[in-house]
Design a protein around this motif. Structure first.
Motif, PDB file in Angstrom:
ATOM      1  N   LEU A 197      37.740  40.635  39.548  1.00  0.00           N
ATOM      2  CA  LEU A 197      36.372  40.618  40.069  1.00  0.00           C
ATOM      3  C   LEU A 197      35.381  40.351  38.937  1.00  0.00           C
ATOM      4  CD1 LEU A 197      36.530  43.760  42.423  1.00  0.00           C
ATOM      5  CD2 LEU A 197      36.903  41.357  43.036  1.00  0.00           C
ATOM      6  N   PRO A 198      35.342  39.122  38.426  1.00  0.00           N
ATOM      7  CA  PRO A 198      34.510  38.823  37.256  1.00  0.00           C
ATOM      8  C   PRO A 198      33.018  39.006  37.505  1.00  0.00           C
ATOM      9  CG  PRO A 198      35.361  36.809  38.241  1.00  0.00           C
ATOM     10  CD  PRO A 198      36.085  37.939  38.893  1.00  0.00           C
ATOM     11  N   ASN A 199      32.589  39.016  38.759  1.00  0.00           N
ATOM     12  CA  ASN A 199      31.174  39.181  39.061  1.00  0.00           C
ATOM     13  C   ASN A 199      30.760  40.641  39.224  1.00  0.00           C
ATOM     14  OD1 ASN A 199      30.731  36.361  39.067  1.00  0.00           O
ATOM     15  ND2 ASN A 199      31.420  36.221  41.202  1.00  0.00           N
ATOM     16  N   ARG A 200      31.718  41.543  39.096  1.00  0.00           N
ATOM     17  CA  ARG A 200      31.434  42.975  39.164  1.00  0.00           C
ATOM     18  C   ARG A 200      31.389  43.570  37.758  1.00  0.00           C
ATOM     19  NH1 ARG A 200      29.835  45.040  44.229  1.00  0.00           N
ATOM     20  NH2 ARG A 200      30.995  43.931  45.874  1.00  0.00           N
ATOM     21  N   SER A 201      30.681  44.671  37.614  1.00  0.00           N
ATOM     22  CA  SER A 201      30.558  45.326  36.309  1.00  0.00           C
ATOM     23  C   SER A 201      31.394  46.596  36.287  1.00  0.00           C
ATOM     24  CB  SER A 201      29.096  45.655  36.011  1.00  0.00           C
ATOM     25  OG  SER A 201      28.555  46.492  37.022  1.00  0.00           O
ATOM     26  N   PHE A 202      32.025  46.858  35.135  1.00  0.00           N
ATOM     27  CA  PHE A 202      32.928  48.000  34.985  1.00  0.00           C
ATOM     28  C   PHE A 202      32.578  48.760  33.712  1.00  0.00           C
ATOM     29  CE2 PHE A 202      34.905  44.967  37.704  1.00  0.00           C
ATOM     30  CZ  PHE A 202      35.682  45.690  38.603  1.00  0.00           C
ATOM     31  N   LEU A 203      32.709  50.078  33.787  1.00  0.00           N
ATOM     32  CA  LEU A 203      32.372  50.931  32.649  1.00  0.00           C
ATOM     33  C   LEU A 203      33.553  51.845  32.358  1.00  0.00           C
ATOM     34  CD1 LEU A 203      30.038  51.686  30.715  1.00  0.00           C
ATOM     35  CD2 LEU A 203      29.355  53.422  32.383  1.00  0.00           C
ATOM     36  N   LEU A 204      34.015  51.827  31.111  1.00  0.00           N
ATOM     37  CA  LEU A 204      35.162  52.621  30.658  1.00  0.00           C
ATOM     38  C   LEU A 204      34.695  53.614  29.608  1.00  0.00           C
ATOM     39  CD1 LEU A 204      38.265  53.155  30.437  1.00  0.00           C
ATOM     40  CD2 LEU A 204      38.338  51.277  28.771  1.00  0.00           C
ATOM     41  N   ALA A 205      35.035  54.884  29.798  1.00  0.00           N
ATOM     42  CA  ALA A 205      34.674  55.919  28.829  1.00  0.00           C
ATOM     43  C   ALA A 205      35.887  56.793  28.547  1.00  0.00           C
ATOM     44  CB  ALA A 205      33.522  56.775  29.358  1.00  0.00           C
ATOM     45  N   GLY A 206      35.915  57.363  27.359  1.00  0.00           N
ATOM     46  CA  GLY A 206      37.041  58.190  26.938  1.00  0.00           C
ATOM     47  C   GLY A 206      37.540  57.737  25.580  1.00  0.00           C
ATOM     48  N   SER A 207      38.270  58.606  24.913  1.00  0.00           N
ATOM     49  CA  SER A 207      38.730  58.309  23.557  1.00  0.00           C
ATOM     50  C   SER A 207      39.984  57.435  23.571  1.00  0.00           C
ATOM     51  CB  SER A 207      39.030  59.615  22.811  1.00  0.00           C
ATOM     52  OG  SER A 207      37.871  60.414  22.714  1.00  0.00           O
ATOM     53  N   GLY A 208      40.076  56.554  22.576  1.00  0.00           N
ATOM     54  CA  GLY A 208      41.310  55.833  22.305  1.00  0.00           C
ATOM     55  C   GLY A 208      41.427  54.436  22.861  1.00  0.00           C
TER      56      GLY A 208
END
Length: 369
Positions: free
Chosen positions: A217-228
């Motif tokens: 889904l290249p037109n959607r935005s994603f957010l990743l949080a956490g260590s490593g």
């Protein structure tokens, strides 16, 4: 009301969530138990740079003892804990776990119970099942009880097969005083967000349920949080935050259209193991998408209070049809459910009921009960 207990609690950390996913579980339980009048001393090692990444100061509702991550530090803390009504050794302290698991049992006295509290029971059980020489196997029958923070009947049966006198799950929950709806933060806005440290038994499922979805889904935005995750390959529409302190968790959960839960491998296999973040996200009124695991319906109603996906393709399908109004309504229903049935006040009353009758008197007969 049962008489207040003096509780000595050995675990990873109460004051720091840095590389310590169980922190909010400990905080919720300890704070709620303190509210019922119990006195808790929480012993945690000065390890993994956690004290440099504190999320909270020493709380009023517990005495925190930070001991040196040395054998001498362990023995001094054990000496100080002697005489408590209840002594708890949690799994995953991170340093000298085997030493603590054997030495806390030496503190058993008339009127003093020693309990093992497993915050990662699937991993513990898989480890000892694969190694007949694991020293913890012989210790299980010596504990007065095993508590877990999930796993349901499969985990209970497995622990009893290893000789546990009893095994009772006390599930994750919500502390409504720390996790609640807040205004969205523009810097945390996304269509789908995931918060979790990079761990070997979670990484493959994060690839399937999150990173692969972002690629589709290249037109959607994603957010990743956490260590490593800093060197993890990901598509351009995935923004990485790194470690996110607990003070930002409410805003994180309130700023995306949906928040993703991805179980660790063992928890997915055993089921009945909702992660702490599920209740925290619900407490913030977030719309949640979770991978499928047995027992979900005991906590939330699928398709009404939570979206359930079998694979990454289904996550993508859910996200594509999820309108802002549908997401908001689902989050509102999840918030109502968790506040009514799944707070740490509920869990603390369960804990109190377990220990209200005094020391466990069930005789160990060997094998499964």
């Amino acid at each position: 009301m049962a008489a207040p207990l003096s509780i000595a609690f050995f675990a990873s950390s109460l004051v720091s969530a840095y590389w310590n996913g169980a922190a909010t579980y400990y905080r919720g339980m300890v704070r709620a138990l303190s509210g019922l009048g119990h006195r808790i001393t929480f012993y945690e090692p000065d390890a993994y740079d956690r004290q440099a990444h504190r999320d909270i100061e020493d709380p009023e509702w517990a005495t925190v003892v930070v001991y040196p991550a040395t054998e001498q530090g362990v023995f001094r803390s054990l000496e100080a804990a002697g005489g408590a009504d209840l002594i708890i050794k949690a799994s995953g302290v991170g340093v000298f776990d085997a030493l603590l698991e054997s030495e806390v049992l030496r503190l058993k006295r008339a009127g003093t119970q020693v309990v093992f509290w497993d915050v990662d029971a699937p991993a513990t059980l898989e480890r000892i099942a694969g190694d007949p020489r694991d020293p913890f196997r012989a210790l299980i029958p010596l504990y007065d009880m095993v508590l877990t923070y999930g796993g349901g009947d499969p985990i209970v049966r497995a622990y009893r097969r290893f000789g546990a006198r009893d095994c009772i799950p006390i599930y994750n929950a919500l502390d409504p005083d720390t996790h609640f709806p807040v205004p969205p933060a523009p810097r945390l806005k996304a269509d789908l967000s995931f918060l979790g440290n990079r761990l070997p038994d979670r990484e493959r499922r994060v690839e399937e349920f999150f990173l692969s979805v972002a690629g589709k889904l290249p037109n959607r935005s994603f957010l990743l949080a956490g260590s490593g995750w800093q060197d993890k390959e990901r598509s351009e529409n995935v923004r990485y935050l790194g470690h996110l302190g607990t003070g930002d968790h409410n805003a994180f959960n309130c700023s995306s259209r949906a928040v993703l839960n991805v179980s660790r491998d063992g928890m997915a296999r055993n089921g009945f193991s909702p992660a702490t973040r599920v209740f925290e996200a619900a407490g913030a009124g977030a719309c949640m998408i979770t991978d499928r695991w047995d027992g979900i319906e005991q906590f939330f109603e699928p398709d009404r209070e939570i979206c359930v996906a079998d694979n990454g393709d289904q996550v993508a399908e859910i996200l594509e049809r999820l309108t802002p109004s549908v997401a908001a309504a689902m989050g509102t229903r999840a918030l109502a459910r968790v506040r009514a049935h799944h707070t740490y006040a509920h869990r603390a009353r369960q804990f109190q009921k377990i220990f209200a009758a005094g020391p466990v008197r069930r005789a160990y007969l060997g094998g499964a009960p």
